[in-house]
Design an enzyme around this catalytic site. Structure first.
Site, PDB file in Angstrom:
ATOM      1  N   VAL A  34      -8.339  15.570 -36.735  1.00 29.13           N
ATOM      2  CA  VAL A  34      -7.138  15.428 -37.560  1.00 29.13           C
ATOM      3  C   VAL A  34      -7.620  15.461 -39.007  1.00 29.13           C
ATOM      4  CG1 VAL A  34      -5.162  13.989 -38.155  1.00 29.13           C
ATOM      5  CG2 VAL A  34      -6.026  14.018 -35.794  1.00 29.13           C
ATOM      6  N   PRO A  35      -7.536  16.641 -39.647  1.00 27.35           N
ATOM      7  CA  PRO A  35      -8.072  16.778 -41.003  1.00 27.35           C
ATOM      8  C   PRO A  35      -7.391  15.831 -41.990  1.00 27.35           C
ATOM      9  CG  PRO A  35      -7.257  18.887 -40.158  1.00 27.35           C
ATOM     10  CD  PRO A  35      -6.888  17.838 -39.181  1.00 27.35           C
ATOM     11  N   CYS A  36      -8.193  15.020 -42.644  1.00 31.44           N
ATOM     12  CA  CYS A  36      -7.722  14.087 -43.683  1.00 31.44           C
ATOM     13  C   CYS A  36      -6.587  13.196 -43.192  1.00 31.44           C
ATOM     14  CB  CYS A  36      -7.291  14.853 -44.935  1.00 31.44           C
ATOM     15  SG  CYS A  36      -8.617  15.826 -45.663  1.00 31.44           S
ATOM     16  N   GLY A  37      -6.467  13.001 -41.883  1.00 25.35           N
ATOM     17  CA  GLY A  37      -5.413  12.148 -41.328  1.00 25.35           C
ATOM     18  C   GLY A  37      -4.028  12.765 -41.368  1.00 25.35           C
ATOM     19  N   LEU A  38      -3.933  14.056 -41.661  1.00 30.49           N
ATOM     20  CA  LEU A  38      -2.635  14.730 -41.762  1.00 30.49           C
ATOM     21  C   LEU A  38      -2.250  15.306 -40.397  1.00 30.49           C
ATOM     22  CD1 LEU A  38      -3.321  16.592 -45.120  1.00 30.49           C
ATOM     23  CD2 LEU A  38      -2.063  14.472 -44.802  1.00 30.49           C
TER      24      LEU A  38
END
Length: 89
Positions: free
Chosen positions: A12-16
């Protein structure tokens, strides 16, 4: 480019969570070659930084090396000039 995105299923890139990993192929709908991507990135880099980008066939073309010419002076010549090994690093 044409990346197998299954390798990124658990990332999950950067929590996005609403913005999954993607690829150029997925975004434009067809595969694209690395050369085409490099040309596009280079052209846009030159545009953003107001610089002319030149395409060369090889690293030798950039460095001006010719076939058979050593990339550094032979040890004997360096010794005559009083140059140490670290000056070539």
């Amino acid at each position: 480019m044409n990346t197998d995105l299954s390798f990124f299923d658990l990332i999950v890139p950067c929590g996005l969570t609403a913005k999954p990993v993607t690829s150029i192929q997925r975004e434009i709908g067809h595969p694209v070659s690395l050369d085409r991507v490099a040309e596009s990135v280079s052209r846009n880099f030159g545009h953003v930084f107001n610089r002319q980008m030149l395409w060369l066939e090889s690293l030798d073309a950039l460095l001006g090396n010719t076939l058979g010419v050593p990339s550094r002076a032979p040890a004997e010549l360096r010794k005559l000039r009083g140059e140490d090994e670290t000056s070539w690093a």
